[in-house]
Design an enzyme around this catalytic site. Sequence first.
Site, mmCIF file in Angstrom:
data_model
loop_
_atom_site.group_PDB
_atom_site.id
_atom_site.type_symbol
_atom_site.label_atom_id
_atom_site.label_comp_id
_atom_site.label_asym_id
_atom_site.label_seq_id
_atom_site.Cartn_x
_atom_site.Cartn_y
_atom_site.Cartn_z
ATOM 1 N N ASP A 182 1.062 -1.339 0.488
ATOM 2 C CA ASP A 182 0.119 0.187 -0.238
ATOM 3 C C ASP A 182 1.239 1.206 0.452
ATOM 4 O OD1 ASP A 182 -3.301 -0.321 -0.079
ATOM 5 O OD2 ASP A 182 -2.718 -1.376 2.122
ATOM 6 N N GLU A 227 -3.601 17.369 6.087
ATOM 7 C CA GLU A 227 -2.663 18.068 4.641
ATOM 8 C C GLU A 227 -3.302 19.622 5.481
ATOM 9 O OE1 GLU A 227 -5.096 15.590 4.422
ATOM 10 O OE2 GLU A 227 -5.288 14.460 2.385
ATOM 11 N N PHE A 268 -15.377 21.184 4.602
ATOM 12 C CA PHE A 268 -15.152 20.755 2.959
ATOM 13 C C PHE A 268 -16.590 20.070 3.089
ATOM 14 C CE2 PHE A 268 -14.484 17.419 1.022
ATOM 15 C CZ PHE A 268 -14.017 17.716 -0.410
ATOM 16 N N THR A 269 -17.193 20.080 1.875
ATOM 17 C CA THR A 269 -18.220 18.571 2.162
ATOM 18 C C THR A 269 -18.023 17.962 0.258
ATOM 19 O OG1 THR A 269 -19.272 20.313 0.603
ATOM 20 C CG2 THR A 269 -19.686 20.602 2.519
ATOM 21 N N ALA A 270 -18.787 16.949 0.372
ATOM 22 C CA ALA A 270 -17.951 16.725 -0.751
ATOM 23 C C ALA A 270 -18.605 16.631 -2.347
ATOM 24 C CB ALA A 270 -18.890 14.984 -1.369
ATOM 25 N N ASP A 329 -10.136 -5.663 2.529
ATOM 26 C CA ASP A 329 -8.678 -6.663 2.111
ATOM 27 C C ASP A 329 -8.821 -7.891 2.472
ATOM 28 O OD1 ASP A 329 -7.184 -4.612 1.431
ATOM 29 O OD2 ASP A 329 -6.281 -3.803 3.490
#
Lengths: 561, 696
Positions: free
Chosen positions: B310, B351, B380-382, B530
């Site tokens: 990964d 970030e 933040f929104t989608a 996974d």
Amino acid sequence: MSTFIQLTLFLGSIVLFTPVLGKYMKKVFSGEKHPLTPVFGWLEKGIYRFCGIDSQEEMNWKRYLVSLLWFNLFGFVIVFALQLTQAWLPLNPAKVGNASWHLALNTAISFTTNTNWQSYSGESTMSYLTQMVGLGVQNFLSAATGFAVLIALMKGLTRSVTQSLGNFWVDLTRAVVYVLLPMAIVFALFLVSQGVVQTFSRYTDVTTLEGVKQVIPLGPAASQIAIKQIGTNGGGFFGANSAHPFENPTPLSNFLEMLALVLIPASLTYTYGLFIGSKKQGWILFGAMLILLCVGLGVSLYAEYAYNPALHIAGSMEGKEVRFGVTNSVIWSTTTSVTSNGSVNAMMDSLSPIAGMVAMFNIMLGEVIFGGIGSGLYGMIAFVILTVFIAGLMVGRTPEYLGKKIESFEVRMALIAVLAPAVCILIFTALAVSTQNGLSALTNKGPHGLSEIMYAFASASGNNGSAFAGLSTNTPFYNVLLSLCMLVGRYAVIIPMLAIAGSMAGKKITPVSAGTFHTDNGMFLILLLAVILIVGGLTFFPALSLGPILEQMLMHTGITF
Amino acid sequence: MSIRDKKQSQLFTIKLLVPALKGSFVKLNPAKLIKNPIIFIVALGAALTSGIVIKTLLAGQFSSFDFQITLWLWFTVLFANFSEAIAEGRGKAQAETLKKSRTQTKARRLINGNEQTVWATELTRGDLVVCEAGDVIPADGDVVEGISSVDESAITGESAPVIRESGGDRCAVTGGTKVLSDRIVIKVTSEPGDTFLDRMIALVEGAKRKKTPNEIALNNLLLGLTVIFLIAVATLPPLFNYYTSITGTASSLSMTVLVALLVCLIPTTIGGLLSAIGISGMDRLLQKNVIAMSGKAIEAAGDVDVLMLDKTGTITLGNRMATDFIPADSVSKEELADAAQLSSLSDETPEGRSIVILAKERFQLRARKIHENDITFVPFTAQSRMSGVDIKLPDGRTRSIRKGASEAIRKFVQINNGFFPQNVIEKVQELASQGATPLVVAENNRVLGVILLKDIVKGGIRQRFSQLRSMGIKTVMITGDNPLTAAAIAAEAGVDDFMAEAKPEDKLARIRHEQALGHLVGMIGDGTNDAPALAQADIGIAMNSGTQAAREAGNMVDLDSNPTKLIEVVETGKQLLMTRGALTTFSIANDVSKYFAIIPAIASGLYVDANGRGVLSVLNIMHLATPQSAILSAVIFNALVIIMLIPLALKGVRYRPLSSNKILAKNLLVYGLGGLIVPFIGIKLIDMLLQVLHLV
């Protein structure tokens, strides 16, 4: 100097012819078009049609093996029956009688297993019919059987995730039609040109210069001798084998007969390289064989030319054919012992103890130095598998060969193939020296006698067929025990190797990477040699030290046998 | 007490030695001994010679030679047992730590909403239990309700608590760990006696150790060699009798000598150490805080030639970081940094934090105090795909600062009647093509510039990958990034291949594809999604922090949850196989010298010359003093070499990431050539010592 020239010529010719014949055989066995397809194609197809063979049918290893065993059993029965009834059958001008049951058993097994051990003297025991229809035919078919096993093994090693190993009957037919038959015809014609007899007329009576009456045995020899050399058979037409002037008349015939011994087994390494897609790996195996051959030749030549403290001479000619001299006798004895051929042009019994030991050790290593047709290489691959397993672990991966994992099944099978003949040699030698039946056949006592017995069992177990002589083996005791050795030496190798072929065919191929254990470099060559010598050496060192080594030491103190 | 703390501990401590010595004798029990056929044969031989010694004693005689041989044969058996016992002991010591956490606990079982107190052992799969702060979690399970911090140090040795919550990839809890805060409801996923901890203890103790495929194959080889040596030795008496019947001399071959010869020839060194090597392989993994579910898995790890890694956590440092500010025309870098920092003040994502830090580092901009009423954070929104702040200025105007993907910002400035400058568009495209993530910053209708967010590739990882490449291992980076970003990081990290925009099913498909090509694939994973890939991979390492499903699917668990572990696991696997190969080679090569010691000795009576020496004494190239001393020296060497090699068996052959050819050459030189030469010297030295001590 002349020794050196003869050696270079001999070894050079092997190296030269290997790629030529090797490439041809690759084409034959992978079914590609080749120069002899138009010449003999009709014969191949005819055989399939006549025998009702479906040439497209694929066999798994068990079916392949069962076909092979039935085929060999059938061959055995014919040779066995011929010997027991030859007195009443045609083509018997010398009026030889029927063979004893144990001799017939021994000879039949001997010829079907490509051993050609001869407990008898050809001219006085076998009729022309037995020699031609029985022994001669088996000379072809036993060699072709070896071919077939090797081809199946190659297919097993190169194919992935499959059961099928090809078709036994097809491999067998191609071996005979395209390789053995053409070569035998050419070689027989050449031998006739050199003066080898080929006739159906009866034996001739002559009066020698000394005024003694002598019977000169004749017969259809050239055709027999050609295949006996080419097919790594070695069963001579005459008792003296290739020391007999009618079998081996000229220096040229001697040279080519020697070359013929080793040609197909050597070339098969090249065929193998082509099959597995790595000529280099083929050459590595060839190199391993050549080095062992050269070491054997070197030691033997040194031992023969060295000063013999007992006889006070060097380069003793006793027991050697004056026409050929010491060098040619040694090259022959070494080559014949390594190739599982077993034909002789000098009497092994008369070699110096060390040269005799080299010949014996060559056989004990399992006939893998070129070896018999097919059998030499598949025996070598058993060693390769063991080497890969032992050394492969040292690079930190589960050992793999040609991208296929070597697991416990393969290790077990390879061990059986390598060790079964050795077990036979040791146990039967011990048995023979502890029984009256075994000892009464000896003409020499002491370590030389032990060597003779050991050599006989080694020769039979290695499917070689040459004899040290000095041992009268045409007794029920030896005939039966040696038969057993020959069976073990042949089938205890064929069965596990075909099993390996079957199991390897089913495996996936791991791609090569920097972490792969490489089997195509000098280091692998050295490793392989080390494993062959150490396994062979460790197994036989005690026995050999009590035989030939002891004899050599005693010779230095002036005691001979 | 952490497992890792033990790592530094000595190979042999008194605490380990005493039980191991006891274990060596306990293992003399034939029923246990027969599991190791080679050592069993040695024991049979020792029993035989013991019988001979006792018989002669009863007859009123005493052969010091027979007695000493017998003694050393028993030592050989004991030494082999000791090697196994000490390897097991080391595992047991580690299991003790685990066992302490398996104390009998009570559980609060929920039945139809009512709590009921039961013993932890009475819990079965599907039961619901409640745990509150201070409770020990009674069984393995998944959190179905609540969130809590859990102390997992009993298993991982890591003292920092971890968060376990319902849903998602962090829902698995392990029996024996302790809840530190809050209340959670756990659904039990294991049957009593078969919890994760139980299985770990059994594995570590070696109680359930099964022979691995390669071990079985090697055992076959060793047994084959044993058979042939047995026959080579058994056929000697007839050959000797042949001579004695001719020469009339008495045979110098006694049963004791034959047994001695046999024991020297059969591969006792590797035979004796084989199981110790296997156990210590698991042990070494455990020291790296990885638990293998089977020895087979460790072996397979050595064969792995494709690693699926990964990106996040393994190749890069977790998250993208701001690395640069690139202003638009007529905007200063400082102005851009200031706006960027303001827009990120409430952004708690890694970030966002990295932007604040970068602005602080570059321009000494500190987080400012702005009155709470004057500032509105826009999360933040989608839908909007951007975040930022609205700040009321004293003059009544509002500073609307936004940062986000270039498309979103373009819409934002256009709504505010601004325009999106061409050079910013070009810069964004250029940066994206380099694999970085550009975030555009705008204030009202003005585009200020671009924040460059980059994945930081871990230090030294590139070198690690090139080592892997030289070992023949291909690395594949898996990431959810777009192909451009993925390609750039792949190039920077030096991986061989990458999978961009990878979904769990893509992972599975890729593993199947590699396997179809003949590769063995290793991967490490944590989430529920996974699990299929972990199960499909030849080596699936589940992180301990991961879900129960992932842990069940993998064949190893990494207690540290460190994705780089995969590489160490592969190295341990290789080391295990190498150790086996090296000791086998050593063992077989040893035989050459033993022959040169024993064969001249047993043939000393054959064809004796005037000096009383047999003709075959020429083979006595070591010039050992007497036949008896030669045989005894070989037997003693054979026993001592087992003891000497125990540390090597436990620690493993030194492993360096080199190509197979170089590794082979090095090991051949040390163990092959060394194996040929060392015993010649060793036997000679022992022989000299025996002479000095007048033992024979």
